[in-house]
Design a protein around this motif. Structure first.
Motif, mmCIF file in Angstrom:
data_model
loop_
_atom_site.group_PDB
_atom_site.id
_atom_site.type_symbol
_atom_site.label_atom_id
_atom_site.label_comp_id
_atom_site.label_asym_id
_atom_site.label_seq_id
_atom_site.Cartn_x
_atom_site.Cartn_y
_atom_site.Cartn_z
ATOM 1 N N THR A 1 0.839 -1.206 0.000
ATOM 2 C CA THR A 1 0.000 0.000 0.000
ATOM 3 C C THR A 1 0.869 1.248 0.000
ATOM 4 O O THR A 1 0.928 1.976 -1.003
ATOM 5 N N ARG B 1 2.455 12.342 15.838
ATOM 6 C CA ARG B 1 1.099 11.806 15.747
ATOM 7 C C ARG B 1 0.369 11.988 17.069
ATOM 8 O O ARG B 1 0.911 11.699 18.126
ATOM 9 N N ASN C 1 -4.666 8.531 18.271
ATOM 10 C CA ASN C 1 -4.826 7.872 16.964
ATOM 11 C C ASN C 1 -4.063 6.539 16.972
ATOM 12 O O ASN C 1 -2.842 6.522 16.908
ATOM 13 N N PRO C 2 -4.790 5.410 17.041
ATOM 14 C CA PRO C 2 -4.133 4.113 17.242
ATOM 15 C C PRO C 2 -3.384 3.609 16.015
ATOM 16 O O PRO C 2 -3.602 4.074 14.896
ATOM 17 N N ILE D 1 -1.746 0.318 13.543
ATOM 18 C CA ILE D 1 -2.037 -1.025 13.041
ATOM 19 C C ILE D 1 -0.857 -1.939 13.370
ATOM 20 O O ILE D 1 0.302 -1.576 13.142
ATOM 21 N N HIS E 1 1.247 -5.137 12.367
ATOM 22 C CA HIS E 1 1.519 -5.882 11.128
ATOM 23 C C HIS E 1 2.122 -7.229 11.475
ATOM 24 O O HIS E 1 3.097 -7.301 12.234
ATOM 25 N N SER F 1 -10.064 -2.157 21.258
ATOM 26 C CA SER F 1 -9.901 -2.920 20.024
ATOM 27 C C SER F 1 -8.489 -2.731 19.487
ATOM 28 O O SER F 1 -7.785 -1.793 19.875
ATOM 29 N N ALA G 1 -6.191 -3.067 15.667
ATOM 30 C CA ALA G 1 -6.217 -3.241 14.212
ATOM 31 C C ALA G 1 -4.998 -4.062 13.792
ATOM 32 O O ALA G 1 -3.889 -3.823 14.270
ATOM 33 N N ARG H 1 -3.015 -6.215 10.356
ATOM 34 C CA ARG H 1 -2.994 -6.605 8.943
ATOM 35 C C ARG H 1 -1.731 -7.386 8.608
ATOM 36 O O ARG H 1 -0.723 -7.305 9.314
ATOM 37 N N PRO I 1 2.503 2.733 11.240
ATOM 38 C CA PRO I 1 1.688 3.750 10.569
ATOM 39 C C PRO I 1 2.379 4.117 9.263
ATOM 40 O O PRO I 1 3.554 3.762 9.059
ATOM 41 N N SER I 2 1.680 4.794 8.392
ATOM 42 C CA SER I 2 2.324 5.277 7.181
ATOM 43 C C SER I 2 3.538 6.117 7.581
ATOM 44 O O SER I 2 3.487 6.872 8.560
ATOM 45 N N GLU J 1 -3.566 3.679 1.343
ATOM 46 C CA GLU J 1 -3.532 2.852 2.541
ATOM 47 C C GLU J 1 -4.608 1.773 2.504
ATOM 48 O O GLU J 1 -5.621 1.891 1.808
ATOM 49 N N SER J 2 -4.392 0.734 3.343
ATOM 50 C CA SER J 2 -5.299 -0.418 3.383
ATOM 51 C C SER J 2 -6.727 -0.028 3.788
ATOM 52 O O SER J 2 -6.957 0.987 4.449
ATOM 53 N N ARG K 1 -12.176 2.861 6.932
ATOM 54 C CA ARG K 1 -11.362 3.603 5.966
ATOM 55 C C ARG K 1 -11.411 2.833 4.650
ATOM 56 O O ARG K 1 -11.017 1.667 4.608
ATOM 57 N N SER L 1 -12.958 5.301 14.028
ATOM 58 C CA SER L 1 -11.550 5.192 13.684
ATOM 59 C C SER L 1 -10.953 6.568 13.901
ATOM 60 O O SER L 1 -11.131 7.466 13.092
ATOM 61 N N GLY M 1 -8.308 8.072 13.486
ATOM 62 C CA GLY M 1 -7.510 8.703 12.440
ATOM 63 C C GLY M 1 -8.360 9.442 11.441
ATOM 64 O O GLY M 1 -7.903 10.369 10.779
#
Ligand code: TXA
Ligand code: MG
Length: 311
Positions: free
Chosen positions: A23, A46, A50-51, A53, A55, A105, A107, A109, A129-130, A166-167, A181, A211, A213
């Motif tokens: 991505t 950041r 803002n949580p 992801i 990986h 929760s 996230a 991926r 994050p990105s 982004e995903s 998103r 979300s 973000g």
């Protein structure tokens, strides 16, 4: 495959390393090391609410993070992992609070990228994050990461990312799975491939975004972004057009009606506009390509509205 040894060592020592995914580039840190994760927030600037992801390189690894894995999640992982679909699960209590910004929760991926898969399989799960400074367009090339974080910043160069946006983030904690998103994998494809009905993304900001973000203005270059019908061309503006091409004018670019190509290039064009000093980027409307590219249409529209500052 670049030599990853040194980068892996940096992660193991609590450092931060940028790496490519399918991505955008991610800013990776050990998901089990709170001080490493803290560095990611500091580097990006950041907001703490803002949580991030997590990986992973294998499905087993979600068991350290997800408290419940509903049957639908198993189907989704079978159908779309590795790939650009992030799933939001109820979290285990041991997941670091700094990752989830205090939410209950998490996230997760699994990227579909050779280098990312090899890297994560050797470091263990990474938050990522990105790899842009907060508010800047996401990086789709190693040079974008270096532009934001400096020439000596550790980045594994995997060339330009394939998708460029982004995903998709899909929340599985409610009654109906819902897209928080939009990304390359859309509601239609999820229904078709996994037989799961999901609530499409809601474009306009809700009072309390699920979300976090999504409430911040994102993906923004310095240049102003305009979207819609285009009449006439000016020198100091970069134009992204569906079909009309002007081979002799380097500020007028056609993506030949292919939204995969626009997705791939969008953030790079935003950054190009700033580097080359354009005042504005005009993006010709993409509504007419919606039927052909339903999910990319929603994803692009979301990012364009955010870059304009409307969403
Ligand atoms: O494609 C991607 O997802 C890239 C690459 C590097 O994998 N990563 C990425 O991360 O875009 P980031 O941090 O820029 O965006 C993560 C998004 C944010 O909108 C965040 O609010 C949301 O995911 N998110 C993270 N954890 C969440 C959670 N527990 N519940 C709801 N949304 C969450
Ligand atoms: Mg981001």
């Amino acid at each position: 495959m670049p030599d990853l040894t040194h980068f892996i060592e940096q992660i193991k020592n609590g450092g931060v390393v940028a790496f490519p995914t399918e991505t955008v580039y991610g800013l990776g840190a050990d998901a089990k090391n709170a001080s490493a994760v803290k560095k990611v927030f500091e580097l990006k600037g950041r907001p703490a609410d803002n949580p991030l992801i997590v990986h992973v390189a294998s499905i087993d690894e979600i068991n350290d993070f997800a408290a419940e894995v509903p049957p639908q999640a198993i189907k989704l992982m079978d159908s779309f992992w590795p790939g650009p679909l992030t799933l939001v699960f109820k979290k285990k209590s041991r997941v670091l609070d700094i990752i989830t910004a205090g939410l209950d929760s998490v996230a997760i991926r699994m990227p579909d990228h050779k280098i990312a898969a090899e890297f994560i399989s050797r470091t263990g799960p990474l938050v990522a994050p990105s790899a842009n400074k907060s508010g800047r367009p996401s990086p789709t090339k190693a040079e974008h990461v270096r532009h934001d974080f400096g020439l000596n910043f550790p980045v594994i160069d995997g060339g330009a990312t394939e998708i460029g946006l982004e995903s998709t983030v899909l929340d599985l904690t409610g009654n109906v799975p819902s897209i928080l998103r939009p990304g390359k994998i859309g509601a239609e494809e999820i229904q078709k491939t996994a037989g799961i009905k999901v609530a499409a993304h809601q474009e306009y900001p809700v009072e309390k975004p699920k979300s976090p973000g999504q409430k911040y203005s994102h993906y923004k270059p310095e240049a102003r972004i305009y979207y819609g019908g285009i009449s006439g061309f000016e020198e100091h503006v970069l134009y992204l057009l569906q079909n009309e091409s002007h081979p002799n004018k380097k500020n007028i670019i056609s993506y030949n009606g292919n939204l995969e190509r626009l997705s791939h290039d969008l953030y790079d064009r935003f950054r190009q506009a700033d580097l080359e000093g354009y005042d504005a980027v005009y993006i010709e409307e993409i509504e007419s390509l919606q039927a052909q590219f339903p999910s990319l249409y929603s994803a692009l529209r979301n990012r364009i509205l955010k870059a304009i500052g409307h969403a």
